[in-house]
Design an enzyme around this catalytic site. Structure first.
Site, PDB file in Angstrom:
ATOM      1  N   ARG A 103       0.748  -1.368  -0.059  1.00  0.00           N
ATOM      2  CA  ARG A 103      -0.037  -0.004  -0.049  1.00  0.00           C
ATOM      3  C   ARG A 103       0.781   1.201   0.046  1.00  0.00           C
ATOM      4  NH1 ARG A 103       1.462   1.970   4.273  1.00  0.00           N
ATOM      5  NH2 ARG A 103       0.475   3.870   3.861  1.00  0.00           N
ATOM      6  N   GLY A 104       0.246   2.384  -0.243  1.00  0.00           N
ATOM      7  CA  GLY A 104       0.902   3.899  -0.350  1.00  0.00           C
ATOM      8  C   GLY A 104       0.937   4.080  -1.599  1.00  0.00           C
ATOM      9  N   ARG A 135      -6.339  -0.983  -7.518  1.00  0.00           N
ATOM     10  CA  ARG A 135      -6.931   0.198  -6.412  1.00  0.00           C
ATOM     11  C   ARG A 135      -7.045   1.355  -7.359  1.00  0.00           C
ATOM     12  NH1 ARG A 135      -4.583   0.985  -0.803  1.00  0.00           N
ATOM     13  NH2 ARG A 135      -6.705   1.773  -0.453  1.00  0.00           N
ATOM     14  N   ASP A 155      -2.796  10.191  -2.304  1.00  0.00           N
ATOM     15  CA  ASP A 155      -2.836   9.155  -3.331  1.00  0.00           C
ATOM     16  C   ASP A 155      -3.069   9.864  -4.632  1.00  0.00           C
ATOM     17  OD1 ASP A 155      -3.100   6.237  -1.953  1.00  0.00           O
ATOM     18  OD2 ASP A 155      -3.488   7.724  -0.546  1.00  0.00           O
ATOM     19  N   LYS A 190      -5.739   9.680   2.781  1.00  0.00           N
ATOM     20  CA  LYS A 190      -6.601   8.637   3.617  1.00  0.00           C
ATOM     21  C   LYS A 190      -7.431   9.405   4.417  1.00  0.00           C
ATOM     22  CE  LYS A 190      -5.959   5.046   4.086  1.00  0.00           C
ATOM     23  NZ  LYS A 190      -6.956   3.951   3.544  1.00  0.00           N
TER      24      LYS A 190
END
Length: 355
Positions: free
Chosen positions: A55-56, A96, A241, A252
């Site tokens: 993730r990230g 994603r 993101d 987030k």
């Protein structure tokens, strides 16, 4: 000269290519267990991405680029048609939707497929090197900006989610800025939001700060704006993101509230991202796709039920902070003041920092 993080930081191998497959730290296992995944198929990679083992935004971009090399290798082993390979590459790109880095780096690396597997591996390796190099430059530029904006006294920085090596490789983005301030003797402490529902702040950021020997305090997400209002933070520094062309920022869930609190308290709200996270093709935050994740991430905490059976949840993974609330966006190449065009006080007060 700062050391190359590839030589000094073992976490720079959070996502890497080894002998025809991907190795990655399983971020769902931390902090209790340091587990390394060995990913040999597209199915395994898509699963690792969707369940947030990887993730990230920058790390997802690297995983996507390496994923193209993985898909090519699997295609060679299993005799896929060109159409099947294209389908599998698209599965990686769409794993994603909010983080623009994933699709961007997949498509960039896929352009090398016609030149053969070696060219694809080289293109993916170049993406990874660029991400690591960018993280160090973001860290240096962001620390320099905050020193000018807030002074060189020991600073208290408030942050959200996880933006260190685990999410971004190298030094990280927002956490890289914090790390650089620490190295320069200009950091006092860090306030870390727990980051519901998967606790990336509590599990991952606190773990990384502990590894670095940086003083830090964990706060409930709902307490963040109150702590800022009480003057406990000199600045808020977060990652993102996706950044829209107008400067709106998707990060987030919980970030928007921190930006509102920072504006009210008159402290800088700084977003640290690589240039690859800025999406000029998306006009504003209204066009950014926001991922809606499974309800059980909210109705359960680390696998333990926390709500009555059958409870439904609105589990949006990200929110959008309007550009007018962003004091500065720090990239490896420049400083951007998106609120300045709106004539906001915070933006006007931000110092001009040359490249």
């Amino acid at each position: 000269m700062r050391p190359d993080p590839r030589e000094t930081d073992p976490l720079s191998d959070v996502v890497a290519w080894r002998a025809g497959h991907i190795v990655a730290i399983d971020q769902t296992a931390l902090p209790g267990e340091f587990r390394v995944l060995h990913i040999a198929t597209v199915n395994e990679l898509v699963d690792a991405i969707t369940r947030l083992a990887i993730r990230g935004a920058p790390a997802l971009g690297v995983a996507g680029a390496l994923g193209v090399a993985l898909a090519v290798a699997q295609s060679e082993r299993e005799g896929w048609t060109a159409a099947r390979l294209e389908t599998e590459v698209e599965r990686i790109a769409g794993a994603r939707p909010t983080a623009v880095n994933l699709r961007r780096e997949v498509l960039a690396t896929a352009a090398a497929i016609e030149r053969g597997p070696a060219a694809v591996e080289a293109a993916a390796a170049a993406v990874r090197d660029a991400v690591i190099d960018a993280s160090l430059r973001i860290s240096e530029r962001g620390a320099r900006y905050l020193s000018q904006a807030c002074g060189t006294r020991p600073l208290t920085i408030h942050t959200h989610c996880n933006t260190g090596a685990l999410a971004c490789l190298g030094w990280g983005t927002a956490l890289g800025v914090i790390r650089m301030l620490h190295e320069q003797g200009e950091l006092g402490k860090v306030i870390v939001d727990e980051t519901r529902p998967l606790l990336q702040g509590a599990r991952l950021t606190c773990w990384e700060l502990g590894q670095l020997g940086i003083e830090h305090y964990l706060a409930c997400d709902g307490a963040g704006p109150f702590l800022i209002s009480r003057g406990l933070s000199d600045a808020v520094v977060v990652g993102a993101d996706r950044v829209a062309a107008n400067g709106d920022v998707a990060n987030k869930i919980g970030t928007y509230a921190l930006a509102l609190a920072a504006r009210r308290a008159g402290v800088p709200f700084v977003v640290a991202v690589p240039e690859s996270t800025i999406d000029d093709a998306t006009a504003s935050g209204e066009q950014i796709p926001i991922e809606l994740r499974p309800a059980d991430e909210v109705t359960r905490v680390l696998g333990v039920p926390s709500a009555p059976r059958g409870t439904r949840a609105l589990n949006y993974a990200f929110d959008v902070t309007p550009a007018e609330l962003v004091t500065a966006i720090v990239t490896e190449d420049r400083l951007i003041f998106p609120g300045r065009a709106a004539g906001t006080d915070a933006a006007a007060a931000a110092p001009k920092v040359s490249r």
